[in-house]
Design a protein around this motif. Structure first.
Motif, short mmCIF file in Angstrom:
data_model
loop_
_atom_site.label_atom_id
_atom_site.label_comp_id
_atom_site.label_asym_id
_atom_site.label_seq_id
_atom_site.Cartn_x
_atom_site.Cartn_y
_atom_site.Cartn_z
N UNK A 1 -7.41 -3.24 -0.21
CA UNK A 1 -7.84 -2.11 0.60
C UNK A 1 -7.11 -2.09 1.94
N UNK A 2 -6.77 -3.26 2.48
CA UNK A 2 -5.97 -3.32 3.69
C UNK A 2 -4.59 -2.75 3.46
N UNK A 3 -3.95 -3.12 2.33
CA UNK A 3 -2.63 -2.58 1.99
C UNK A 3 -2.66 -1.07 1.86
N UNK A 4 -3.66 -0.56 1.14
CA UNK A 4 -3.72 0.89 0.92
C UNK A 4 -4.02 1.64 2.20
N UNK A 5 -4.76 1.03 3.12
CA UNK A 5 -5.00 1.70 4.40
C UNK A 5 -3.70 1.86 5.16
N UNK A 6 -2.79 0.86 5.06
CA UNK A 6 -1.48 0.99 5.70
C UNK A 6 -0.64 2.05 5.00
N UNK B 1 -1.75 4.74 3.47
CA UNK B 1 -2.25 6.07 3.84
C UNK B 1 -1.94 6.41 5.29
N UNK B 2 -1.90 5.40 6.16
CA UNK B 2 -1.48 5.64 7.54
C UNK B 2 -0.06 6.19 7.56
N UNK B 3 0.82 5.56 6.81
CA UNK B 3 2.22 5.97 6.78
C UNK B 3 2.35 7.38 6.20
N UNK B 4 1.70 7.64 5.06
CA UNK B 4 1.80 8.95 4.44
C UNK B 4 1.18 10.04 5.31
N UNK C 1 10.49 3.06 3.30
CA UNK C 1 9.64 2.04 2.70
C UNK C 1 10.00 0.63 3.18
N UNK C 2 11.28 0.29 3.16
CA UNK C 2 11.71 -1.06 3.55
C UNK C 2 11.41 -1.35 5.03
N UNK C 3 11.75 -0.46 5.96
CA UNK C 3 11.42 -0.74 7.37
C UNK C 3 9.92 -0.89 7.64
N UNK C 4 9.11 -0.07 6.97
CA UNK C 4 7.66 -0.17 7.16
C UNK C 4 7.14 -1.50 6.62
N UNK C 5 7.64 -1.90 5.45
CA UNK C 5 7.23 -3.19 4.86
C UNK C 5 7.59 -4.35 5.79
N UNK C 6 8.76 -4.26 6.42
CA UNK C 6 9.18 -5.33 7.33
C UNK C 6 8.33 -5.33 8.59
N UNK C 7 7.98 -4.14 9.12
CA UNK C 7 7.20 -4.06 10.36
C UNK C 7 5.84 -4.71 10.19
N UNK C 8 5.18 -4.43 9.07
CA UNK C 8 3.85 -4.98 8.83
C UNK C 8 3.87 -6.31 8.08
N UNK C 9 5.08 -6.83 7.79
CA UNK C 9 5.23 -8.09 7.05
C UNK C 9 4.41 -8.05 5.76
N UNK C 10 4.56 -6.93 5.03
CA UNK C 10 3.83 -6.73 3.77
C UNK C 10 4.84 -6.24 2.73
N UNK C 11 5.53 -7.14 2.02
CA UNK C 11 6.60 -6.75 1.09
C UNK C 11 6.14 -5.76 0.01
N UNK C 12 4.84 -5.80 -0.33
CA UNK C 12 4.34 -4.91 -1.38
C UNK C 12 4.53 -3.43 -1.02
N UNK C 13 4.58 -3.14 0.27
CA UNK C 13 4.71 -1.74 0.69
C UNK C 13 6.04 -1.13 0.26
N UNK C 14 7.05 -1.97 0.05
CA UNK C 14 8.36 -1.48 -0.35
C UNK C 14 8.27 -0.71 -1.68
#
Length: 455
Positions: free
Chosen positions: A51-56, A58-61, A110-123
């Motif tokens: 749920x933390x991942x998905x909240x990030x 939805x923030x981005x979208x 996708x890649x820059x956002x994943x790096x910013x939040x240190x969450x590789x799954x976001x890629x």
């Protein structure tokens, strides 16, 4: 009995507004009930970090969507040409092009956002969920036309059925995989079902690609301030998750998101009712038109605020108990979030109907001034509060920001003859009383929120 029949079956503005309000409440209540049922299942099949991942996500979208919004829906609602085929087809073309550009942007960022939040799954998650932005761009303008005419019965049914199918698909994938992709599947399927059902079941002609210069000029002229307003609105609606994404762990952010889901019910319900009915009402019966219009708007505000404050009172008093009953012990701290976040929304509930008077009058610039003021104060409150006192400070910062923005609300409302001082005085007093009682009853739960802060 005759008056009741007129309200339930008549075609005058009051009857359409009453039915539309009831349908919006029914639709949103049903939607939240479905989401709650889904959440209760998914919180047992998935982990808090999902749920933390998905909240990030939805923030981005939401950020992409808001920072590119040209106010197509609002233009259709308020424009004198809102029923013309050429205008509607041009608006739809703008909407489709925007959706396609947004989907492409999710792949690029996708890649820059994943790096910013240190969450590789976001890629991987972001581009797939980004498909929903393109799907929504294909939604026919028949949906906005139904909203313009305050004919919402079929629209409400479509949204509920589509959501049911999407949530069912998500639960099935969660049961089979235990993966965060269940939440992705749910979102994509819901939007695909909405697109199909809007196209098939809503009355009206299908849209075709068209670019009429006059319509495009009107859309862009009105939409330039909406664009800036929704950019500010993004910070207003998603700023908490942007800031807390850096101050909380993914698990703690997931707990916060569960609390937000419950606490935001009164404000989101009120916002949906207001968006759907107030622009048509202000357009047809502006407060500057007559004393009767002012009196009718006052009664409408009193009824709406009374119902919303009753809901808020329930969440502020019973939020801790609700979380303990509905969720497993991993989410126990969400109870304090529910209580405090509910109280911080009091200023927004009081001012809920005023900005739509500006939109109905075509004053998108004034609407932007209010949105920008709120967003700036909100981000300042979040950043100062979170840096000094963690999650509790961030939540208190939100409420303080909305109190400080109230004079600008009054300025905009008075500019369009919409300010209702009697209504505001009553509900400010009621809000202060609810806050004092709730803080006294739930002080220990609010104190416990410090456990969610990063060490």
């Amino acid at each position: 009995m005759s008056r009741l029949r007129n309200l339930t079956r008549g075609e005058n503005l009051a009857a359409r507004a009453m039915r539309s309000s009831a349908l919006t409440v029914l639709g949103y209540g049903g939607s939240q009930a479905l989401r709650l049922a889904s959440n209760l299942i998914l919180t047992r099949l998935l982990f808090p970090e999902a749920f933390g991942l998905m909240s990030l996500v939805w923030v981005f979208l939401q950020g992409l969507s808001n920072f590119s919004d040209m106010g197509v829906a609002q233009s259709i609602l308020q424009s004198k040409r809102g029923e013309e085929k050429d205008f509607l087809d041009t608006a739809w073309t703008v909407q489709v092009l925007r959706g396609l550009i947004l989907w492409a942007a999710t792949w690029a960022l996708a890649a820059p956002v994943a790096a910013f939040y240190d969450a590789p799954e976001l890629r991987e998650l972001l581009p797939v969920v980004g498909l929903t932005l393109f799907i929504m761009g294909l939604f026919p303008t028949k949906r906005d036309s139904a909203n313009r005419r305050l004919v919402l019965g079929r629209l409400t049914a479509i949204d509920l059925v589509a959501q049911t199918i999407g949530l069912g698909a998500g639960v099935l994938v969660a049961w089979m995989t235990g993966s965060v992709w269940a939440l992705v599947v749910s979102a994509v399927v819901t939007n695909l079902m909405q697109l199909a059902f809007y196209t098939i079941f809503l009355p009206g002609a299908l849209n075709k690609p068209r670019w009429e210069p006059k319509a495009a000029h009107e859309l862009i002229h009105f939409g330039k301030w909406i664009f800036l307003s929704t950019a500010a609105g993004f910070l207003l609606s998603q700023g908490d998750k942007i800031v807390l994404g850096k101050y909380l762990s993914l698990g703690a952010l997931g707990v916060y998101n569960i609390g937000y889901f419950l606490a935001s019910f009164p404000l989101l319900l009120g916002g949906m009712v207001v968006r759907r009915i107030m622009i048509p009402i202000y357009r047809e019966k502006p407060p500057s038109g007559s004393a009767a219009n002012v009196a009718n708007l006052h009664r409408m505000r009193m009824m709406l605020s009374g119902g919303l404050f009753a809901l808020l009172f329930g969440f502020a008093m019973l939020g801790v108990w609700l979380v303990l009953v509905l969720y497993d012990p991993r989410y126990e701290l969400a109870g304090g979030v529910v209580v405090l976040l509910a109280l911080m929304q009091i200023p927004q509930l009081i001012a809920l109907t005023y900005d739509n008077a500006a939109l109905a009058a075509g004053d998108s610039r004034g609407f932007f001034v209010l949105a920008a003021t709120r967003a700036g104060l909100m981000m300042a409150g979040l950043l100062i509060g979170a840096s000094q006192w963690g999650l509790t400070g961030a939540l208190l910062g939100q409420g303080t920001a909305m109190v400080l923005a109230y004079p600008v609300v009054v300025w905009l409302a008075r500019r369009h003859g919409a300010w209702d001082s009697r209504h505001d005085a009553l509900f400010w007093a009621l809000g202060v009383g609810i806050a004092a009682l709730s803080l006294w009853l739930n002080f220990s739960a609010i104190q416990g929120l410090t456990a969610l802060n990063l060490p």
